[in-house]
Design a protein around this motif. Sequence first.
Motif, mmCIF file in Angstrom:
data_model
loop_
_atom_site.group_PDB
_atom_site.id
_atom_site.type_symbol
_atom_site.label_atom_id
_atom_site.label_comp_id
_atom_site.label_asym_id
_atom_site.label_seq_id
_atom_site.Cartn_x
_atom_site.Cartn_y
_atom_site.Cartn_z
ATOM 1 N N ARG A 95 8.419 1.567 3.301
ATOM 2 C CA ARG A 95 9.567 1.117 4.439
ATOM 3 C C ARG A 95 10.969 0.629 2.801
ATOM 4 O O ARG A 95 11.653 0.501 2.928
ATOM 5 C CB ARG A 95 9.594 -0.422 5.401
ATOM 6 C CG ARG A 95 8.872 -0.330 6.930
ATOM 7 C CD ARG A 95 8.205 -1.420 7.504
ATOM 8 N NE ARG A 95 9.411 -2.507 7.904
ATOM 9 C CZ ARG A 95 9.010 -3.484 8.817
ATOM 10 N NH1 ARG A 95 8.276 -4.058 8.309
ATOM 11 N NH2 ARG A 95 10.344 -3.698 8.722
ATOM 12 N N SER A 96 9.713 -0.522 2.364
ATOM 13 C CA SER A 96 10.951 -0.775 0.929
ATOM 14 C C SER A 96 11.623 -0.027 0.458
ATOM 15 O O SER A 96 12.506 -0.180 -0.268
ATOM 16 C CB SER A 96 9.737 -1.702 0.630
ATOM 17 O OG SER A 96 10.257 -2.560 -0.705
ATOM 18 N N ILE A 97 10.572 1.319 -0.294
ATOM 19 C CA ILE A 97 10.731 2.033 -1.175
ATOM 20 C C ILE A 97 12.176 3.078 0.166
ATOM 21 O O ILE A 97 12.824 3.005 -1.040
ATOM 22 C CB ILE A 97 9.359 2.983 -1.436
ATOM 23 C CG1 ILE A 97 8.633 1.749 -2.172
ATOM 24 C CG2 ILE A 97 9.682 4.249 -1.860
ATOM 25 C CD1 ILE A 97 7.557 2.925 -3.055
ATOM 26 N N ASN A 153 14.126 8.873 7.813
ATOM 27 C CA ASN A 153 12.457 8.248 7.649
ATOM 28 C C ASN A 153 12.684 6.501 7.784
ATOM 29 O O ASN A 153 11.883 6.274 8.197
ATOM 30 C CB ASN A 153 12.755 8.593 6.158
ATOM 31 C CG ASN A 153 12.044 10.086 5.709
ATOM 32 O OD1 ASN A 153 12.710 11.271 6.799
ATOM 33 N ND2 ASN A 153 12.489 10.597 4.466
ATOM 34 N N LEU A 154 13.779 6.421 6.992
ATOM 35 C CA LEU A 154 13.825 4.762 7.208
ATOM 36 C C LEU A 154 13.123 3.901 8.798
ATOM 37 O O LEU A 154 12.243 3.124 8.927
ATOM 38 C CB LEU A 154 14.701 3.990 6.750
ATOM 39 C CG LEU A 154 14.672 2.607 6.511
ATOM 40 C CD1 LEU A 154 13.503 2.127 6.030
ATOM 41 C CD2 LEU A 154 15.815 1.526 6.207
ATOM 42 N N ALA A 155 14.275 4.916 9.786
ATOM 43 C CA ALA A 155 14.140 4.460 11.284
ATOM 44 C C ALA A 155 12.564 4.211 11.846
ATOM 45 O O ALA A 155 12.114 4.337 12.636
ATOM 46 C CB ALA A 155 14.788 5.231 11.976
ATOM 47 N N ASP A 156 12.088 6.002 10.781
ATOM 48 C CA ASP A 156 10.511 5.701 12.338
ATOM 49 C C ASP A 156 9.883 4.912 11.247
ATOM 50 O O ASP A 156 9.286 4.266 11.684
ATOM 51 C CB ASP A 156 10.048 7.273 11.238
ATOM 52 C CG ASP A 156 11.485 8.775 11.485
ATOM 53 O OD1 ASP A 156 11.907 8.744 12.814
ATOM 54 O OD2 ASP A 156 10.471 9.491 11.343
ATOM 55 N N PHE A 157 9.602 4.573 9.944
ATOM 56 C CA PHE A 157 9.194 3.703 9.324
ATOM 57 C C PHE A 157 9.081 1.806 10.247
ATOM 58 O O PHE A 157 8.088 1.402 10.373
ATOM 59 C CB PHE A 157 9.420 3.479 7.761
ATOM 60 C CG PHE A 157 8.429 4.526 7.321
ATOM 61 C CD1 PHE A 157 8.084 5.542 7.634
ATOM 62 C CD2 PHE A 157 9.503 4.656 5.945
ATOM 63 C CE1 PHE A 157 7.891 7.222 7.067
ATOM 64 C CE2 PHE A 157 9.475 6.306 5.055
ATOM 65 C CZ PHE A 157 8.574 7.265 6.020
ATOM 66 N N GLU A 158 10.199 1.927 10.772
ATOM 67 C CA GLU A 158 10.768 0.469 10.880
ATOM 68 C C GLU A 158 9.695 0.305 12.214
ATOM 69 O O GLU A 158 9.395 -0.736 12.612
ATOM 70 C CB GLU A 158 12.157 0.575 11.295
ATOM 71 C CG GLU A 158 12.727 -0.173 10.259
ATOM 72 C CD GLU A 158 12.377 -1.199 8.791
ATOM 73 O OE1 GLU A 158 11.301 -2.063 9.588
ATOM 74 O OE2 GLU A 158 12.763 -0.997 7.756
ATOM 75 N N ILE A 159 10.067 1.424 13.429
ATOM 76 C CA ILE A 159 9.412 1.753 14.256
ATOM 77 C C ILE A 159 7.538 1.388 14.611
ATOM 78 O O ILE A 159 7.507 0.899 14.897
ATOM 79 C CB ILE A 159 10.141 3.520 15.423
ATOM 80 C CG1 ILE A 159 11.854 2.845 15.423
ATOM 81 C CG2 ILE A 159 9.046 3.221 16.814
ATOM 82 C CD1 ILE A 159 12.121 4.234 16.081
ATOM 83 N N LEU A 176 7.717 9.958 -2.656
ATOM 84 C CA LEU A 176 6.874 9.034 -2.528
ATOM 85 C C LEU A 176 6.890 8.330 -0.854
ATOM 86 O O LEU A 176 6.072 7.338 -0.879
ATOM 87 C CB LEU A 176 7.637 7.555 -3.947
ATOM 88 C CG LEU A 176 5.843 7.046 -4.225
ATOM 89 C CD1 LEU A 176 4.937 7.808 -4.216
ATOM 90 C CD2 LEU A 176 6.791 5.789 -5.344
ATOM 91 N N GLY A 177 7.915 7.361 -0.173
ATOM 92 C CA GLY A 177 7.972 6.868 0.631
ATOM 93 C C GLY A 177 7.251 7.621 1.736
ATOM 94 O O GLY A 177 6.178 6.985 2.910
ATOM 95 N N ASN A 214 -0.127 8.303 4.658
ATOM 96 C CA ASN A 214 -1.420 7.199 4.102
ATOM 97 C C ASN A 214 -1.343 5.713 4.349
ATOM 98 O O ASN A 214 -2.456 4.853 4.017
ATOM 99 C CB ASN A 214 -1.463 6.919 2.669
ATOM 100 C CG ASN A 214 -2.083 8.031 1.868
ATOM 101 O OD1 ASN A 214 -2.283 9.220 2.381
ATOM 102 N ND2 ASN A 214 -1.564 8.599 0.708
ATOM 103 N N ASP A 215 -0.971 5.271 5.372
ATOM 104 C CA ASP A 215 -1.009 4.417 6.223
ATOM 105 C C ASP A 215 -0.497 3.190 5.351
ATOM 106 O O ASP A 215 -0.727 1.495 6.220
ATOM 107 C CB ASP A 215 -2.651 3.636 6.715
ATOM 108 C CG ASP A 215 -2.654 4.588 7.777
ATOM 109 O OD1 ASP A 215 -1.911 5.432 9.114
ATOM 110 O OD2 ASP A 215 -3.734 5.726 8.212
ATOM 111 N N GLU A 216 0.338 2.971 3.873
ATOM 112 C CA GLU A 216 1.115 2.329 3.592
ATOM 113 C C GLU A 216 2.294 1.832 4.346
ATOM 114 O O GLU A 216 3.423 2.116 2.958
ATOM 115 C CB GLU A 216 0.586 2.131 1.911
ATOM 116 C CG GLU A 216 -0.493 2.342 2.086
ATOM 117 C CD GLU A 216 -0.907 2.673 0.553
ATOM 118 O OE1 GLU A 216 -0.136 2.213 -0.136
ATOM 119 O OE2 GLU A 216 -1.279 3.920 -0.038
ATOM 120 N N VAL A 217 2.971 1.628 5.330
ATOM 121 C CA VAL A 217 3.909 1.551 6.474
ATOM 122 C C VAL A 217 4.674 0.501 5.349
ATOM 123 O O VAL A 217 6.219 0.496 5.103
ATOM 124 C CB VAL A 217 3.773 1.856 7.511
ATOM 125 C CG1 VAL A 217 5.449 1.627 7.890
ATOM 126 C CG2 VAL A 217 3.219 2.279 8.379
#
Length: 93
Positions: free
Chosen positions: A39-41, A66-72, A25-26, A32-35
Amino acid sequence: REVLLARQELLGRDHPQTLRSQLNLGAMLASNDEVGEARSITRECFEARLRVLGPDHPDVYTAAQNLADFEIIAGDHAEGLRLARLVLSERSR
Protein backbone atom coordinates in the motif's frame (compact mmCIF):
# COMPACT_ATOMS: atom_id res chain seq x y z
CA ARG A 1 13.82 -3.88 -4.40
CA GLU A 2 17.27 -3.88 -5.90
CA VAL A 3 15.91 -2.98 -9.33
CA LEU A 4 13.92 -0.09 -7.88
CA LEU A 5 16.91 1.23 -5.97
CA ALA A 6 19.14 0.96 -9.05
CA ARG A 7 16.62 2.79 -11.23
CA GLN A 8 16.17 5.49 -8.60
CA GLU A 9 19.93 6.04 -8.58
CA LEU A 10 20.42 5.88 -12.35
CA LEU A 11 17.24 7.48 -13.69
CA GLY A 12 15.83 9.42 -10.74
CA ARG A 13 12.83 8.83 -8.50
CA ASP A 14 10.30 10.30 -10.94
CA HIS A 15 11.42 8.64 -14.17
CA PRO A 16 8.59 6.58 -15.77
CA GLN A 17 10.70 3.38 -15.72
CA THR A 18 11.49 3.90 -12.05
CA LEU A 19 7.81 4.38 -11.31
CA ARG A 20 6.98 1.20 -13.25
CA SER A 21 9.48 -0.71 -11.10
CA GLN A 22 7.92 0.80 -7.99
CA LEU A 23 4.44 -0.33 -9.08
CA ASN A 24 5.77 -3.82 -9.87
CA LEU A 25 7.39 -4.03 -6.44
CA GLY A 26 4.09 -3.11 -4.82
CA ALA A 27 2.32 -5.89 -6.72
CA MET A 28 5.00 -8.40 -5.78
CA LEU A 29 4.78 -7.44 -2.11
CA ALA A 30 1.01 -7.78 -2.14
CA SER A 31 1.27 -11.23 -3.71
CA ASN A 32 3.59 -12.17 -0.83
CA ASP A 33 1.01 -10.97 1.74
CA GLU A 34 2.98 -7.83 2.57
CA VAL A 35 -0.03 -5.62 1.93
CA GLY A 36 0.97 -2.84 4.31
CA GLU A 37 4.22 -2.19 2.51
CA ALA A 38 2.52 -2.71 -0.87
CA ARG A 39 0.00 0.00 0.00
CA SER A 40 2.70 2.46 0.99
CA ILE A 41 4.86 1.88 -2.09
CA THR A 42 1.88 1.93 -4.44
CA ARG A 43 0.47 5.12 -2.91
CA GLU A 44 3.86 6.81 -3.42
CA CYS A 45 3.85 5.61 -7.02
CA PHE A 46 0.30 6.82 -7.62
CA GLU A 47 1.07 10.26 -6.20
CA ALA A 48 4.34 10.52 -8.18
CA ARG A 49 2.67 9.46 -11.43
CA LEU A 50 -0.10 11.97 -10.87
CA ARG A 51 2.45 14.74 -10.24
CA VAL A 52 4.85 13.77 -13.06
CA LEU A 53 2.51 12.49 -15.78
CA GLY A 54 -0.57 14.56 -15.01
CA PRO A 55 -4.19 13.57 -14.39
CA ASP A 56 -4.90 12.52 -17.99
CA HIS A 57 -2.24 9.84 -18.29
CA PRO A 58 -3.49 6.22 -18.14
CA ASP A 59 -0.51 5.05 -16.05
CA VAL A 60 -1.81 7.18 -13.18
CA TYR A 61 -4.97 5.10 -13.04
CA THR A 62 -3.17 1.78 -13.30
CA ALA A 63 -1.44 2.71 -10.06
CA ALA A 64 -4.75 3.93 -8.60
CA GLN A 65 -6.43 0.62 -9.45
CA ASN A 66 -3.67 -1.38 -7.79
CA LEU A 67 -3.88 0.87 -4.75
CA ALA A 68 -7.67 0.47 -4.62
CA ASP A 69 -7.24 -3.30 -4.59
CA PHE A 70 -4.64 -3.17 -1.81
CA GLU A 71 -6.79 -0.81 0.29
CA ILE A 72 -9.72 -3.21 0.06
CA ILE A 73 -7.53 -6.22 0.91
CA ALA A 74 -6.22 -4.29 3.94
CA GLY A 75 -9.78 -3.56 5.08
CA ASP A 76 -10.04 0.12 4.15
CA HIS A 77 -13.09 -0.39 1.98
CA ALA A 78 -14.03 3.29 1.88
CA GLU A 79 -10.65 4.34 0.46
CA GLY A 80 -10.58 1.38 -1.92
CA LEU A 81 -14.04 2.25 -3.22
CA ARG A 82 -13.12 5.93 -3.58
CA LEU A 83 -10.08 5.03 -5.67
CA ALA A 84 -12.00 2.46 -7.73
CA ARG A 85 -14.64 5.08 -8.53
CA LEU A 86 -11.90 7.53 -9.53
CA VAL A 87 -10.44 4.93 -11.91
CA LEU A 88 -13.83 4.09 -13.38
CA SER A 89 -14.65 7.76 -13.86
CA GLU A 90 -11.34 8.48 -15.62
CA ARG A 91 -11.40 5.37 -17.81
CA SER A 92 -14.95 5.97 -18.98
CA ARG A 93 -14.17 9.49 -20.24
